[in-house]
Structures are given as C-alpha cells and as structure tokens.
Design an enzyme around this catalytic site. Structure first.
Site, PDB file in Angstrom:
ATOM      1  N   HIS A  67       0.819  -1.214   0.000  1.00 25.20           N
ATOM      2  CA  HIS A  67       0.000   0.000   0.000  1.00 25.20           C
ATOM      3  C   HIS A  67       0.849   1.259   0.000  1.00 25.20           C
ATOM      4  O   HIS A  67       0.441   2.303  -0.473  1.00 25.20           O
ATOM      5  CB  HIS A  67      -0.909   0.040   1.238  1.00 25.20           C
ATOM      6  N   HIS A  96       2.526   9.072   2.138  1.00 26.69           N
ATOM      7  CA  HIS A  96       1.367   9.164   1.232  1.00 26.69           C
ATOM      8  C   HIS A  96       1.761  10.120   0.110  1.00 26.69           C
ATOM      9  O   HIS A  96       2.324  11.181   0.376  1.00 26.69           O
ATOM     10  CB  HIS A  96       0.145   9.707   1.981  1.00 26.69           C
ATOM     11  N   HIS A 121       3.764  10.102   7.728  1.00 32.10           N
ATOM     12  CA  HIS A 121       3.109   9.746   8.992  1.00 32.10           C
ATOM     13  C   HIS A 121       4.073   9.016   9.908  1.00 32.10           C
ATOM     14  O   HIS A 121       4.595   7.950   9.554  1.00 32.10           O
ATOM     15  CB  HIS A 121       1.864   8.882   8.736  1.00 32.10           C
ATOM     16  N   THR A 205      -6.181   6.012   8.726  1.00 30.85           N
ATOM     17  CA  THR A 205      -6.744   6.421   7.429  1.00 30.85           C
ATOM     18  C   THR A 205      -6.866   5.269   6.440  1.00 30.85           C
ATOM     19  O   THR A 205      -7.156   5.484   5.273  1.00 30.85           O
ATOM     20  CB  THR A 205      -5.906   7.546   6.789  1.00 30.85           C
TER      21      THR A 205
HETATM   22  C1  SG4 Z   1      -0.491   2.401   5.925  1.00 35.73           C
HETATM   23  O1  SG4 Z   1      -1.280   1.433   5.252  1.00 35.73           O
HETATM   24  C2  SG4 Z   1       0.592   1.691   6.714  1.00 35.73           C
HETATM   25  O2  SG4 Z   1       1.278   0.812   5.888  1.00 35.73           O
HETATM   26  C3  SG4 Z   1       0.006   0.942   7.901  1.00 35.73           C
HETATM   27  O3  SG4 Z   1       1.054   0.361   8.675  1.00 35.73           O
HETATM   28  C4  SG4 Z   1      -0.763   1.933   8.764  1.00 35.73           C
HETATM   29  O4  SG4 Z   1      -1.325   1.263   9.895  1.00 35.73           O
HETATM   30  C5  SG4 Z   1      -1.859   2.552   7.936  1.00 35.73           C
HETATM   31  O5  SG4 Z   1      -1.295   3.217   6.814  1.00 35.73           O
HETATM   32  C6  SG4 Z   1      -2.699   3.574   8.712  1.00 35.73           C
HETATM   33  O6  SG4 Z   1      -1.871   4.547   9.285  1.00 35.73           O
HETATM   34  O7  SG4 Z   1      -1.157   6.748   9.836  1.00 35.73           O
HETATM   35  N1  SG4 Z   1      -2.280   6.470   7.630  1.00 35.73           N
HETATM   36  S1  SG4 Z   1      -2.234   6.057   9.149  1.00 35.73           S
HETATM   37  O8  SG4 Z   1      -3.533   6.269   9.736  1.00 35.73           O
HETATM   38  O9  SG4 Z   1       0.091   2.245  11.345  1.00 35.73           O
HETATM   39  C7  SG4 Z   1      -0.842   1.510  11.126  1.00 35.73           C
HETATM   40  C8  SG4 Z   1       1.048  -0.962   8.908  1.00 35.73           C
HETATM   41  O10 SG4 Z   1       0.171  -1.693   8.474  1.00 35.73           O
HETATM   42  C9  SG4 Z   1      -1.552   0.831  12.223  1.00 35.73           C
HETATM   43  C10 SG4 Z   1       2.166  -1.448   9.715  1.00 35.73           C
HETATM   44 ZN    ZN Z   2      -0.665   7.246   6.845  1.00 41.52          ZN
END
Ligand code: SG4
Ligand code: ZN
Length: 258
Positions: A67, A96, A121, A205
């Site tokens: 992702h 992002h 982030h 997100t």
């Molecule tokens: C991204 O998909 C990251 O790869 C995720 O990390 C992350 O989840 C997710 O975004 C949501 O994070 O700061 N955008 S955000 O709200 O950090 C987490 C993993 O899957 C839990 C490790």
């Molecule tokens: Zn993020």
C-alpha cells in the site's frame, strides 16, 4: 483480511465502510480538511518534545507493504508534552503521495482545501502497549503528520536523495531493503517548526479505520525538490495513495500557540 486499495480495485475508499470489522463509516474519521478559520487556539499545546530524533540509526530499512513504503523505527524515540494525554513511543513511519506529475498532489490532510504533494506519517503508540492492544483505546495511537512541499527553499536534500535512492530496490510488493548510510528522522524533517501544529481526534486512514488516533499535523511543510517527490510514484507505481477527507461531525480542531 479482505483486500482494499486507494484506487483501481473493487474495495476503494467508498466501499471501506462495508469491509469486515470496519469503523470506516464512523463519526471521527481521518483525514480531514483543516479550516484555518475554524481553529480553536489551545494554550496547553506547548512543549512537544521528540527524544532521540537525531539517532542516526532510526531508519534502517524500507519495505513495500503493498500500500505504501514503510519502515519500522529502531531506537527509542519518545514523544511527550504538546497536550498529549500520555507519552508515546515511535514505532513506524510511512508516506502518502500523489500522481507522477505534481498536478496530482497526494497529502491526506488538506489545509483550507489545499492538498500538499506528500505527507509523512510517524506512527507512535502509548507507552507500554502492543499494536494489538492499541486497537481498542480511543487515544492509544498518536500519529504525527508532516506535509512535504516543493516550493521555496529546499533543505536537507541529501538525506532525501539517500532515502529515495533505495526505492528502486523495493518495486516488488513485500520486498525490503537495508539502508547502509546513517539516517535519522530529523535528517528527513530538517528545520520544520515543531511548535506549530494542529490537533484533533480521529482514526487510522486505512481499513479498518480504527477510531483510536490522536492526530498532530504540523503547519510548516518540509520543502523538497520536485524530482525527489516524483521518485515515489514513478518508482513504486502506486499513485494517489491518500484517503479522501472525511466529515468533521462537530469535532474541534485545535491549534498550538506556536
Ligand atoms: C499504511 O497502510 C501503513 O502501511 C500501515 O502500517 C498503517 O497502519 C496505515 O497506513 C494507517 O496509518 O497513519 N495512515 S495512518 O492512519 O500504522 C498503522 C502498517 O500496516 C496501524 C504497519
Ligand atoms: Zn498514513
């Protein structure tokens, strides 16, 4: 886990609320548009400190997780003060971004409806908790968002040149690469003013959009060269990996006194 994406698949953001165990249709979702005419100034948002931010070994590798590009942070970076309800420990960082031309910027948060080219982030957990426990408390994760812009003076381009040179090694989903040069979080942030930020209660997100996040979004962007920013979409082939902004539903957005 059911597959999801930001674009180009069946489970794009408008379908996230119907994924299993999803909170994506909730009332405190992220990201949001930050309307600078509707901020509540909060004098208690002072003395935000990041310890160990110059540790040259924090960023040891990068992973393409399907992702985005992410990296687990090494060392013991703690975040305190700044009106946070607890101390938090940094666990990972990810990015992002938008399309391969800057006509398509890719930050998640917008400010007065303006989208920046990229957003970093820095994900932190309430001290003493595992990621799994972190999913149930409304303040168990704090995410720190830094905008990246391509205008004006450019800082610390060298560290970003180093970081982005490794993207070529992780074009395959699931691949990782070790970074041999010492690289710290502050090398990437440069001289961003850490006293000026926005604060609100939101969510992750990406699915399952857990409503457990204290958000801090810094006002001042990191300024980079355009070609550095464009390396992300050009090399990784993921484009526009941001979630559309979500309704505030009456939530206050606070601003630090700066
Ligand atoms: C991204 O998909 C990251 O790869 C995720 O990390 C992350 O989840 C997710 O975004 C949501 O994070 O700061 N955008 S955000 O709200 O950090 C987490 C993993 O899957 C839990 C490790
Ligand atoms: Zn993020």
């Amino acid at each position: 886990d059911q597959p999801w994406c930001h674009n180009g698949c069946e489970n794009s953001p408008s379908f996230w609320p119907s994924l299993p165990n999803s909170q994506c249709g909730g009332v405190r979702q992220s990201p949001i548009n930050i309307d600078t005419n509707q901020l509540t100034f909060d004098p208690s948002l002072r003395n935000l400190t990041f310890s160990d931010i110059t540790n040259p070994h924090s960023i040891k590798f990068l992973t393409n997780n399907g992702h985005t590009v992410s990296c687990v942070l090494e060392g013991l970076m703690e975040v305190r003060g700044g009106g946070l309800p607890h101390g938090y420990t940094a666990v990972m960082m990810h990015f992002h971004w938008g399309g391969d031309s800057l006509c398509h910027p890719g930050s998640e948060h917008t400010v007065d409806s303006v989208r920046y080219p990229m957003e970093i982030h820095l994900v932190t957990l309430k001290e003493g908790l595992t990621m799994e426990q972190a999913k149930t408390d409304p303040e168990r994760i704090a995410v720190f968002g830094f905008f990246i812009d391509v205008t004006g003076d450019q800082w610390h381009v060298e560290s970003w040149r180093t970081l982005t040179s490794y993207l070529l090694n992780i074009t395959e989903k699931g691949s990782s690469v070790d970074i041999v040069q010492p690289l710290s979080i502050s090398d990437l942030l440069g001289s961003v003013d850490l006293t000026k930020f926005y604060r609100y209660q939101g969510s992750l997100t990406t699915p399952t959009c857990d409503e457990v996040v204290v958000w801090t979004v810094f006002e001042e962007p990191i300024k980079l060269r355009r070609d550095i920013v464009e390396r992300f979409p050009k090399t990784l082939k993921y484009r526009n990996i941001y979630r559309p902004v979500q309704r505030l539903n009456g939530r206050p957005v606070y601003a630090s006194p700066g």
